[in-house]
Design a protein around this motif. Structure first.
Motif, PDB file in Angstrom:
ATOM      1  N   ILE A  17       0.837  -1.202   0.000  1.00 27.14           N
ATOM      2  CA  ILE A  17       0.000   0.000   0.000  1.00 27.14           C
ATOM      3  C   ILE A  17       0.874   1.255   0.000  1.00 27.14           C
ATOM      4  CG2 ILE A  17      -1.625   1.356   1.395  1.00 27.14           C
ATOM      5  CD1 ILE A  17      -2.936  -1.329   2.185  1.00 27.14           C
ATOM      6  N   LEU A  18       1.913   1.284   0.836  1.00 31.60           N
ATOM      7  CA  LEU A  18       2.820   2.425   0.876  1.00 31.60           C
ATOM      8  C   LEU A  18       3.562   2.602  -0.451  1.00 31.60           C
ATOM      9  CD1 LEU A  18       4.345   2.176   4.469  1.00 31.60           C
ATOM     10  CD2 LEU A  18       2.796   3.924   3.580  1.00 31.60           C
ATOM     11  N   LEU A  19       3.922   1.501  -1.086  1.00 28.70           N
ATOM     12  CA  LEU A  19       4.586   1.557  -2.380  1.00 28.70           C
ATOM     13  C   LEU A  19       3.664   2.175  -3.438  1.00 28.70           C
ATOM     14  CD1 LEU A  19       7.285   0.750  -3.691  1.00 28.70           C
ATOM     15  CD2 LEU A  19       6.239  -1.431  -4.275  1.00 28.70           C
ATOM     16  N   TYR A  20       2.409   1.754  -3.457  1.00 27.03           N
ATOM     17  CA  TYR A  20       1.442   2.338  -4.397  1.00 27.03           C
ATOM     18  C   TYR A  20       1.177   3.811  -4.096  1.00 27.03           C
ATOM     19  CZ  TYR A  20       0.277  -1.939  -6.900  1.00 27.03           C
ATOM     20  OH  TYR A  20       0.331  -3.046  -7.701  1.00 27.03           O
ATOM     21  N   LEU A  21       1.125   4.202  -2.847  1.00 29.67           N
ATOM     22  CA  LEU A  21       0.943   5.603  -2.484  1.00 29.67           C
ATOM     23  C   LEU A  21       2.142   6.447  -2.934  1.00 29.67           C
ATOM     24  CD1 LEU A  21      -0.650   5.362   1.080  1.00 29.67           C
ATOM     25  CD2 LEU A  21      -1.743   6.146  -1.027  1.00 29.67           C
ATOM     26  N   PHE A  22       3.348   5.894  -2.794  1.00 26.93           N
ATOM     27  CA  PHE A  22       4.540   6.586  -3.245  1.00 26.93           C
ATOM     28  C   PHE A  22       4.492   6.815  -4.761  1.00 26.93           C
ATOM     29  CE2 PHE A  22       8.795   6.206  -5.137  1.00 26.93           C
ATOM     30  CZ  PHE A  22       9.377   7.357  -4.630  1.00 26.93           C
ATOM     31  N   PHE A  23       4.157   5.779  -5.521  1.00 30.61           N
ATOM     32  CA  PHE A  23       4.071   5.923  -6.974  1.00 30.61           C
ATOM     33  C   PHE A  23       2.969   6.895  -7.389  1.00 30.61           C
ATOM     34  CE2 PHE A  23       6.296   1.695  -7.303  1.00 30.61           C
ATOM     35  CZ  PHE A  23       7.472   2.236  -7.829  1.00 30.61           C
ATOM     36  N   ALA A  24       1.854   6.908  -6.676  1.00 32.89           N
ATOM     37  CA  ALA A  24       0.780   7.852  -6.977  1.00 32.89           C
ATOM     38  C   ALA A  24       1.243   9.281  -6.724  1.00 32.89           C
ATOM     39  CB  ALA A  24      -0.449   7.529  -6.141  1.00 32.89           C
ATOM     40  N   ALA A  25       1.951   9.512  -5.620  1.00 30.17           N
ATOM     41  CA  ALA A  25       2.471  10.857  -5.333  1.00 30.17           C
ATOM     42  C   ALA A  25       3.507  11.277  -6.373  1.00 30.17           C
ATOM     43  CB  ALA A  25       3.083  10.886  -3.932  1.00 30.17           C
ATOM     44  N   LEU A  26       4.345  10.350  -6.790  1.00 27.15           N
ATOM     45  CA  LEU A  26       5.351  10.635  -7.810  1.00 27.15           C
ATOM     46  C   LEU A  26       4.692  11.005  -9.139  1.00 27.15           C
ATOM     47  CD1 LEU A  26       8.399  10.618  -8.476  1.00 27.15           C
ATOM     48  CD2 LEU A  26       8.105   8.234  -9.168  1.00 27.15           C
ATOM     49  N   LEU A  27       3.694  10.256  -9.540  1.00 28.82           N
ATOM     50  CA  LEU A  27       2.968  10.567 -10.772  1.00 28.82           C
ATOM     51  C   LEU A  27       2.278  11.926 -10.691  1.00 28.82           C
ATOM     52  CD1 LEU A  27       1.442   7.129 -11.778  1.00 28.82           C
ATOM     53  CD2 LEU A  27       3.152   8.444 -13.021  1.00 28.82           C
ATOM     54  N   ARG A  28       1.743  12.254  -9.538  1.00 24.68           N
ATOM     55  CA  ARG A  28       1.074  13.543  -9.358  1.00 24.68           C
ATOM     56  C   ARG A  28       2.057  14.702  -9.518  1.00 24.68           C
ATOM     57  NH1 ARG A  28      -1.589  15.827  -3.908  1.00 24.68           N
ATOM     58  NH2 ARG A  28      -2.672  17.581  -4.828  1.00 24.68           N
ATOM     59  N   VAL A  29       3.247  14.575  -8.931  1.00 25.29           N
ATOM     60  CA  VAL A  29       4.267  15.616  -9.056  1.00 25.29           C
ATOM     61  C   VAL A  29       4.726  15.743 -10.503  1.00 25.29           C
ATOM     62  CG1 VAL A  29       6.650  16.208  -8.432  1.00 25.29           C
ATOM     63  CG2 VAL A  29       5.048  15.478  -6.670  1.00 25.29           C
ATOM     64  N   LEU A  30       4.955  14.631 -11.176  1.00 25.98           N
ATOM     65  CA  LEU A  30       5.366  14.668 -12.577  1.00 25.98           C
ATOM     66  C   LEU A  30       4.287  15.285 -13.460  1.00 25.98           C
ATOM     67  CD1 LEU A  30       7.123  11.203 -12.937  1.00 25.98           C
ATOM     68  CD2 LEU A  30       8.201  13.449 -12.931  1.00 25.98           C
TER      69      LEU A  30
END
Length: 145
Positions: A17-30
């Motif tokens: 879950i934390l890994l998916y949240l990290f990738f979602a935050a990264l995609l949002r910033v990009l």
């Protein structure tokens, strides 16, 4: 199922879950960065307004948008072609570095002037400054809007 196995499964699920949240935050910033780049990329950094042009090219009163690096001279390979018998083929270069404009004379025969003063090397410019190449006078301005 014993307590150790249950704890191990909970840790694994939390990690995923934390890994998916990290990738979602990264995609949002990009995505935000990409949108900001697209909205500012079409905007010009400044413009030159032709104050006087005795030989007519560029025509007096015209506004020329500037790129980050803009070359000026009589040669057709320059960003801005200035038709004047006193202008060298590769006369000068305007560059936008950081938040300021700089003008560099490229070894022109008749020199480059900023606000009536002959310049040598690289000179910083401000909006409202007037450049002179040969008999052509240009004013650096902000882009409206």
């Amino acid at each position: 199922m014993d307590a150790f196995t249950l704890t191990l499964w909970i840790v694994r699920i939390a990690f995923v879950i934390l890994l998916y949240l990290f990738f979602a935050a990264l995609l949002r910033v990009l995505w935000r960065d990409l949108r900001a780049t697209v909205t500012t990329s079409g905007r010009s950094l400044g413009r030159l307004v032709v104050v006087a042009s005795p030989e007519g090219r560029p025509p007096a009163g015209s506004s020329i948008p500037l790129d980050a690096i803009t070359s000026l001279g009589r040669d057709v390979n320059n960003s801005i072609t200035v038709e004047d018998s006193f202008v060298s083929a590769e006369h000068a270069v305007l560059t936008f570095r950081g938040r300021a404009w700089y003008l560099e004379d490229r070894g022109s025969t008749n020199g480059t002037y900023v606000n009536g003063q002959r310049m040598t090397g690289v000179a910083p410019l401000g909006y409202g400054d007037e450049l002179q190449l040969g008999q052509v006078r240009l004013r650096l301005e902000r882009v409206p809007g």
